[in-house]
Design a protein around this motif. Structure first.
Motif, PDB file in Angstrom:
ATOM      1  N   UNK A 185       5.688   6.894  -6.020  1.00  0.00           N
ATOM      2  CA  UNK A 185       5.759   7.927  -5.265  1.00  0.00           C
ATOM      3  C   UNK A 185       6.712   8.999  -5.478  1.00  0.00           C
ATOM      4  N   UNK A 186       7.495   8.827  -6.673  1.00  0.00           N
ATOM      5  CA  UNK A 186       8.405   9.841  -7.218  1.00  0.00           C
ATOM      6  C   UNK A 186       9.744   9.607  -6.858  1.00  0.00           C
ATOM      7  N   UNK A 187      10.098   8.466  -6.303  1.00  0.00           N
ATOM      8  CA  UNK A 187      11.496   8.177  -5.553  1.00  0.00           C
ATOM      9  C   UNK A 187      12.517   7.622  -6.991  1.00  0.00           C
ATOM     10  N   UNK A 188      13.839   8.288  -6.822  1.00  0.00           N
ATOM     11  CA  UNK A 188      14.667   7.363  -7.643  1.00  0.00           C
ATOM     12  C   UNK A 188      15.135   5.928  -6.914  1.00  0.00           C
ATOM     13  N   UNK A 189      15.073   4.758  -7.828  1.00  0.00           N
ATOM     14  CA  UNK A 189      15.414   3.609  -7.018  1.00  0.00           C
ATOM     15  C   UNK A 189      16.555   2.725  -7.751  1.00  0.00           C
ATOM     16  N   UNK A 190      17.216   2.359  -6.948  1.00  0.00           N
ATOM     17  CA  UNK A 190      18.285   1.091  -7.250  1.00  0.00           C
ATOM     18  C   UNK A 190      17.871   0.063  -6.706  1.00  0.00           C
ATOM     19  N   UNK A 236       0.624  -1.153   0.156  1.00  0.00           N
ATOM     20  CA  UNK A 236      -0.049   0.011   0.091  1.00  0.00           C
ATOM     21  C   UNK A 236       0.751   1.008  -0.106  1.00  0.00           C
ATOM     22  N   UNK A 237       0.497   2.311  -0.720  1.00  0.00           N
ATOM     23  CA  UNK A 237       1.174   3.469  -0.867  1.00  0.00           C
ATOM     24  C   UNK A 237       1.396   4.149   0.605  1.00  0.00           C
ATOM     25  N   UNK A 238       0.151   4.026   1.260  1.00  0.00           N
ATOM     26  CA  UNK A 238       0.513   4.755   2.575  1.00  0.00           C
ATOM     27  C   UNK A 238       1.714   4.301   3.576  1.00  0.00           C
ATOM     28  N   UNK A 239       1.794   2.980   3.309  1.00  0.00           N
ATOM     29  CA  UNK A 239       2.874   2.333   4.010  1.00  0.00           C
ATOM     30  C   UNK A 239       4.327   2.901   3.447  1.00  0.00           C
ATOM     31  N   UNK A 240       4.601   3.168   2.076  1.00  0.00           N
ATOM     32  CA  UNK A 240       5.683   3.949   1.808  1.00  0.00           C
ATOM     33  C   UNK A 240       5.902   5.059   2.192  1.00  0.00           C
ATOM     34  N   UNK A 241       4.620   5.901   2.301  1.00  0.00           N
ATOM     35  CA  UNK A 241       4.680   7.289   2.628  1.00  0.00           C
ATOM     36  C   UNK A 241       5.193   7.261   4.137  1.00  0.00           C
ATOM     37  N   UNK A 242       4.608   6.414   4.937  1.00  0.00           N
ATOM     38  CA  UNK A 242       5.374   6.522   6.314  1.00  0.00           C
ATOM     39  C   UNK A 242       6.714   6.168   6.517  1.00  0.00           C
ATOM     40  N   UNK A 243       7.202   5.353   5.587  1.00  0.00           N
ATOM     41  CA  UNK A 243       8.459   4.978   5.598  1.00  0.00           C
ATOM     42  C   UNK A 243       9.669   6.034   5.004  1.00  0.00           C
ATOM     43  N   UNK A 251       9.206  -1.972  -5.567  1.00  0.00           N
ATOM     44  CA  UNK A 251       9.864  -0.800  -6.521  1.00  0.00           C
ATOM     45  C   UNK A 251       8.580  -0.241  -7.197  1.00  0.00           C
ATOM     46  N   UNK A 252       7.631  -0.814  -7.626  1.00  0.00           N
ATOM     47  CA  UNK A 252       6.701  -0.188  -8.197  1.00  0.00           C
ATOM     48  C   UNK A 252       6.184   0.939  -7.477  1.00  0.00           C
ATOM     49  N   UNK A 254       8.141   9.292   3.837  1.00  0.00           N
ATOM     50  CA  UNK A 254       7.805  11.012   3.510  1.00  0.00           C
ATOM     51  C   UNK A 254       7.599  11.467   2.053  1.00  0.00           C
ATOM     52  N   UNK A 255       7.296  12.622   1.877  1.00  0.00           N
ATOM     53  CA  UNK A 255       6.841  12.843   0.490  1.00  0.00           C
ATOM     54  C   UNK A 255       7.743  13.740  -0.366  1.00  0.00           C
ATOM     55  N   UNK A 256       9.172  13.588   0.073  1.00  0.00           N
ATOM     56  CA  UNK A 256      10.151  14.499  -0.795  1.00  0.00           C
ATOM     57  C   UNK A 256      10.845  13.196  -1.381  1.00  0.00           C
ATOM     58  N   UNK A 257      10.859  13.461  -2.773  1.00  0.00           N
ATOM     59  CA  UNK A 257      11.663  12.560  -3.545  1.00  0.00           C
ATOM     60  C   UNK A 257      13.182  12.092  -2.995  1.00  0.00           C
TER      61      UNK A 257
END
Length: 247
Positions: free
Chosen positions: A58-63, A26-33, A52-53, A35-38
């Protein structure tokens, strides 16, 4: 009991079904971990990229880093824009101070806490965070509870483990905050069976034992009063996210 290392590296044989049949997060779990800054985020034990999806959305750069090349090939096919590198938590193939956060979905119980914690501290930038998240079948639902009882003898409670978080919190060391959410899969009865087939304790069975075990799962779904005769099922999960902030 099957060896930890054997189970840890068992997912390559079921990579395609893992990508198709495991639940997302769920997106809210990632938001908790995070925040909302890329941020630049390491998805450690990324597998086929289910977490990763959500990080990308959420706008993050991922490796993405994973031990299993077949799993990473699934990720690369679906998410070609993501840098995907082979490696494990105990020897992360990134330079020091390279990421703002390290996250792991359904994976931290496969990490060796002491060497992995040292690697997390090495690759994190100052002020960085670690996030561990697990989905667990919601056994408050009767048919899901019956499924859990059938699986219990083999599963050995190997997934969401508060002890894993505690060991990492001590090794980093870090403070821990927790957030609860959930998600629901809409699946056919046969997809339930195939999804169980992606579990490490099933992937490492010999063919005869696997057929027998999955046959019992198929029989349960076909005969339980809540699932019998249905073409589509709702398979609910509770999601628990742990944010570790190194001290």
């Amino acid at each position: 009991m099957q060896g930890w290392q054997e189970r840890r590296t068992s997912f390559g044989s079921v990579a395609a079904d893992y990508a198709a049949l495991r639940p997302g997060y769920p997106a809210d779990a990632v938001g908790f971990l995070l925040g909302d800054r890329p941020l630049r985020v390491l998805d450690l034990g990324a597998g086929t990229g289910l977490l990763t999806d959500v990080l990308l959305a959420a706008g993050h750069e991922v490796v993405a880093v994973d031990l299993s090349e077949p799993m990473l090939e699934q990720l690369r096919t679906r998410l070609p824009q993501v840098e995907a590198v082979g490696g494990g938590a105990e020897s992360i193939p990134l330079p020091g101070a390279d990421v703002d956060a390290v996250v792991a979905g359904q994976a931290a119980h496969w990490f060796d806490p002491a060497p992995a914690a040292a690697e997390l501290r090495r690759v994190l930038r100052p002020g960085g965070v670690v996030g561990f998240v697990w989905n667990t079948r919601d056994e408050r639902v009767p048919w899901v509870r019956a499924l859990g009882e059938l699986l219990a003898g083999e599963a050995r409670d190997h997934e969401a483990d508060q002890g894993v978080v505690d060991r990492f919190a001590a090794a980093l060391p870090a403070t821990v905050e927790v957030f609860d959410s959930g998600t629901v899969q809409h699946v056919t009865p046969e997809q339930v069976v195939r999804g169980i087939g992606t579990r490490s304790y099933v992937a490492t069975m010999d063919d005869a034992d696997r057929d027998r075990f999955l046959g019992a799962v198929r029989e349960l779904v076909a005969t339980h009063p809540d699932t019998r005769g249905r073409d589509e099922l709702e398979l609910p999960y509770t999601t628990r996210a742990h944010r570790l902030t190194p001290r």
